[in-house]
Write an enzyme that holds these catalytic residues in place. Structure first.
Site: not given
Ligand code: CMC
Length: 429
Positions: A364, A306
């Protein structure tokens, strides 16, 4: 405002900016005069360090794993309150007393029917259309059906539009579902509470009586409560940005629905259940964990991570307990999806990759298991999220419209394209 100032040094020049203090949470540097003073903008794609508004509705402490609606912790609201009470709280700022709740519930209940003409509008969609595509279209079309509540400068019209959306969204969501399965639309029932009425519109048929199971209704009410608002997330920011141009409220909420559909946001509940099913059995978990860690593989563990929570998502904790209750009630013992989910959570939480990045299950991760057990197809999961989030979008939209500091949202950019050049005749290209 605090006495603190932030100093910015660019070359030989030094500039000062006021620091603003919220009631809780980090202070913010007020950079509204930055461009006028320095001729520069800030660069913050994804708004990771930018507060785009001043709000008093919802607060998240991502490190503590805390979520407050108008100051009340989400676990207390989930345990003791109801969704309709939460709607009142988000919209008006305080918990209702008995009479206020009765009146508000009656008001919402009396607005649940949709314009009869809408039934024909639905029939224009293909039967196999994704219900989120239908929602985006139908919610946007509400401006055409209810144009007597589209004047955003009239507080009474704003109020009527708000109640209409909260009340009619479940009816529209249920109609999207009924349409996809080829069953007749079911009219709302005013003798039922919000969640029971929604279940009835989705699962009853004219051919036989339908009894709502109170435990399922309570679980649905809980899901709605947990999804009701979440401060300035992508869809809420979309609603605010759309509303900043003075667009009508139905158009703004339709924009929010469209944004929510993305798998990184509301679409994650559908994606999470599909992923758990794809994993299928506990022995395949290591393979998927390895894929999630592989930078060359776009796969992510859906329902994990998140932007704000760097600790347990407090909504996921409530959701996990509810998932167990609902499956027990429905007699779904040894549910393989739940088993995979529980084991995946355990393994991921012990893995250094997830520990280092503070990746925990989010709301989720477990909601899909409940919705699946209740009988909703995965394509409806995000629709239910949209239904619940509507009140949050509206509360945030109303707050923005009432804010004397409101301005049209208009971010700037770091331009990296071609400098000015002359048009070349096509014969010379
Ligand atoms: N699985 C594997 N690696 C992950 C995941 C994941 N679900 N989420 C983040 N990472 C890694 C990402 O690759 C990055 O690694 P590195 O630092 O080595 O490059 C690190 O963790 C930081 O992630 P980020 O993408 O920079 O984080 P963000 O804040 O931009 O993204 C997120 C947040 C929710 C979009 C992302 O965690 C994600 O895509 N999760 C899966 C989708 C999901 O479950 N979304 C629902 C969110 S809660 C309900 C809502 O708000 O709608």
């Amino acid at each position: 405002m605090t006495d603190k100032v932030a100093k910015l040094v660019i070359g030989d020049e030094s500039y000062e900016f006021p620091v603003l203090e919220g009631s809780v949470g980090p202070d913010v540097i007020d950079i509204r005069s930055l461009y006028a003073k320095t001729g520069m903008f800030t660069y913050d794609p994804g708004f990771t360090s930018t507060a785009a508004c001043d709000s008093a509705i919802t607060f998240i402490d991502g490190d503590k794993g805390e979520l407050l609606y108008r100051g009340y912790p989400i676990d207390q609201l989930a345990a003791k309150g109801s969704f309709i009470e939460v709607c009142y709280l988000l919209l008006y700022g305080e918990l209702p007393n008995k009479q206020q709740l009765r009146e508000f519930e009656a008001l919402v209940t009396r607005h649940t029917m949709v314009h009869e003409q809408m039934h024909y509008f639905f029939r224009g969609f293909r039967r196999d259309a994704h219900p989120m595509a239908i929602m985006t279209g139908v919610v946007g079309a509400m401006a055409a059906f209810y144009h007597d509540s589209t004047d955003i400068n009239d507080p009474e019209q704003r109020e009527i539009a708000s109640i209409r959306m909260i009340a009619k969204m479940p009816t529209i969501a249920a109609m999207a579902y009924k349409y996809s399965v080829g069953q007749p639309f079911v009219y709302p029932r005013n003798d039922l509470d919000f969640a029971s009425n929604f279940l009835s519109m989705c699962f009853s048929v004219p051919a036989e009586p339908y009894e709502v199971n109170p435990v399922i209704a309570r679980a649905m009410d809980l899901i709605f409560t947990l999804h009701a608002d979440h401060e300035q997330n992508a869809s809420t920011s979309t609603v605010r940005l759309a509303g900043s141009s003075d667009a009508n409220p139905f158009a703004c909420i339709a924009a929010g629905v469209a944004c929510l559909w993305g798998p990184a946001h509301g679409g994650a509940n559908e994606a999470a259940l599909n992923m758990l099913r794809e994993i299928g059995t506990v022995d395949r978990i290591p393979e998927f964990i390895a894929r999630a860690k592989d930078k060359n593989d776009p796969f992510k563990l859906m329902g994990f991570g998140h932007r704000v929570y760097k600790n347990f998502d407090p909504r996921a904790t409530v959701m996990q307990a509810t998932a167990k209750e609902v499956l027990d009630l429905l007699g779904v013992e040894n549910n393989p999806t739940l088993q995979v989910a529980q084991e995946l959570e355990k393994i991921a939480l012990q893995d250094q990759y997830f520990i280092d990045r503070k990746l925990y299950p989010n709301v989720d991760f477990y909601s899909g298991i409940i919705l699946d057990a209740v009988g909703f197809p995965t394509s409806m999961f995000t629709v239910l999220f949209a239904m619940a989030r509507t009140v949050g979008w509206i509360a945030q939209w109303k707050e923005m419209i009432g804010d004397p500091q409101k301005k049209i949202g208009r971010p700037r950019q770091l331009y990296n394209g071609s400098p000015s050049r002359d048009y070349e005749e096509i014969s010379k290209r």
